[in-house]
Design a protein around this motif. Sequence first.
Motif, mmCIF file in Angstrom:
data_model
loop_
_atom_site.group_PDB
_atom_site.id
_atom_site.type_symbol
_atom_site.label_atom_id
_atom_site.label_comp_id
_atom_site.label_asym_id
_atom_site.label_seq_id
_atom_site.Cartn_x
_atom_site.Cartn_y
_atom_site.Cartn_z
ATOM 1 N N ARG A 196 -2.149 5.993 -3.000
ATOM 2 C CA ARG A 196 -1.188 5.333 -3.881
ATOM 3 C C ARG A 196 -0.917 3.910 -3.408
ATOM 4 N N ALA A 197 -0.798 3.739 -2.092
ATOM 5 C CA ALA A 197 -0.563 2.413 -1.530
ATOM 6 C C ALA A 197 -1.716 1.468 -1.845
ATOM 7 N N ILE A 198 -2.944 1.965 -1.682
ATOM 8 C CA ILE A 198 -4.118 1.129 -1.947
ATOM 9 C C ILE A 198 -4.153 0.684 -3.400
ATOM 10 N N LYS A 199 -3.899 1.603 -4.325
ATOM 11 C CA LYS A 199 -3.912 1.272 -5.750
ATOM 12 C C LYS A 199 -2.854 0.222 -6.088
ATOM 13 N N LEU A 200 -1.681 0.381 -5.481
ATOM 14 C CA LEU A 200 -0.614 -0.593 -5.734
ATOM 15 C C LEU A 200 -0.958 -1.960 -5.149
ATOM 16 N N TRP A 201 -1.534 -1.986 -3.963
ATOM 17 C CA TRP A 201 -1.938 -3.256 -3.361
ATOM 18 C C TRP A 201 -3.007 -3.941 -4.209
ATOM 19 N N GLU A 202 -3.938 -3.147 -4.729
ATOM 20 C CA GLU A 202 -4.985 -3.722 -5.576
ATOM 21 C C GLU A 202 -4.383 -4.332 -6.839
ATOM 22 N N GLU A 203 -3.404 -3.634 -7.407
ATOM 23 C CA GLU A 203 -2.737 -4.155 -8.600
ATOM 24 C C GLU A 203 -1.972 -5.439 -8.272
ATOM 25 N N ALA A 204 -1.264 -5.430 -7.153
ATOM 26 C CA ALA A 204 -0.496 -6.611 -6.757
ATOM 27 C C ALA A 204 -1.418 -7.795 -6.478
ATOM 28 N N ALA A 205 -2.563 -7.529 -5.849
ATOM 29 C CA ALA A 205 -3.520 -8.599 -5.560
ATOM 30 C C ALA A 205 -4.045 -9.219 -6.849
ATOM 31 N N GLU A 206 -4.334 -8.382 -7.830
ATOM 32 C CA GLU A 206 -4.819 -8.881 -9.121
ATOM 33 C C GLU A 206 -3.765 -9.743 -9.815
ATOM 34 N N LEU A 207 -2.492 -9.442 -9.536
ATOM 35 C CA LEU A 207 -1.401 -10.195 -10.148
ATOM 36 C C LEU A 207 -1.027 -11.434 -9.329
ATOM 37 N N GLY A 208 -1.743 -11.657 -8.223
ATOM 38 C CA GLY A 208 -1.533 -12.882 -7.457
ATOM 39 C C GLY A 208 -0.810 -12.744 -6.137
ATOM 40 N N SER A 209 -0.566 -11.523 -5.664
ATOM 41 C CA SER A 209 0.130 -11.343 -4.389
ATOM 42 C C SER A 209 -0.781 -11.677 -3.210
ATOM 43 N N ILE A 210 -0.405 -12.697 -2.452
ATOM 44 C CA ILE A 210 -1.173 -13.088 -1.269
ATOM 45 C C ILE A 210 -1.045 -12.016 -0.193
ATOM 46 N N GLU A 211 0.158 -11.478 -0.040
ATOM 47 C CA GLU A 211 0.407 -10.462 0.968
ATOM 48 C C GLU A 211 -0.426 -9.207 0.702
ATOM 49 N N ALA A 212 -0.641 -8.888 -0.571
ATOM 50 C CA ALA A 212 -1.449 -7.719 -0.917
ATOM 51 C C ALA A 212 -2.894 -7.905 -0.460
#
Length: 305
Positions: free
Chosen positions: A167-183
């Motif tokens: 679940r964490a990986i999927k959320l990080w991938e989504e956040a990265a696609e939305l522009g999260s540098i930290e993700a």
Amino acid sequence: MDSGVEADVCANCGKEASDAVKLKNCNACHLVKYCCVACQKTHRKQHKKACKKRAAELKDERLYSQGQERPEGDFCPICMLAIPLPMPEHSAFMVCCLQTVCHGCDWAAQKRGMIDCPFCREPRPRDDKPALSLVKKRVAAKDPKAIEHLATKYFFGRMGLKRNLSRAIKLWEEAAELGSIEAHFKLANRYRYGQGVVQDMAKAVDHMEKAAMKGHVASRCNLGDLEFRNGNKERALRHLLIAAKMGDKLAVANVQSMFVEGLATKQQYADALKGYQDAVEEMKSPERDEAQAISFKQHMTRRQR
């Protein structure tokens, strides 16, 4: 035909550009042009070596020229100063507004009797349930900060959540696609060490580079570490010099070690040290100094008990 020379003719058939013939650059290297896909495919074998070389050069130009300034999220939204590194030791994340406020501004607000969030003035959640509710509302609104924050809580099993790596990986991938540098930074670490995913150094480096080119200092340092371990000392030094000038103390120490070992010049070490000192000076404020002093006194009091 020389595939390494840019001209207004098709690199394969030699057709010149005209109203009838529209040439397109090779997307990877921009060295040559083609009149059609068929010509590009035919010329690929001849052009491959020069293309690969130039594409790598262009990538390096972007990697080392971009991300030399801290990103917006590294600045306190109240005093507008960059937060010292490592940020978790000098700031607090406010789940109410998803802002990272430096300890100096937080302490200044507390001195004025404000116990609520110093930025949005909303009451701070006192336990996990209301805090999680606030975060999930922002996740539903596709806020990359909230999604990244929730991913981290799932990864470590905090905020009342059961640990869930997938679940964490999927959320990080989504956040990265939305522009999260930290993700990108978090995903790089997961792929580097095989945590919740199959270990994949190519993906790890890709995420590190994306974060570093957006100003993520820890990602820049990690790239330097990988290059050093792979024997690419000059490339490692370039990364560390950038990180040092952005205020990373460990990067300065590593440049110093390379200087001692004869892998960096005296001038490079001096530049790293001067850049670091300038960055640290720009992050100082009376409120931050006072907050740090109060924190140190509290720490010493706890040790003496």
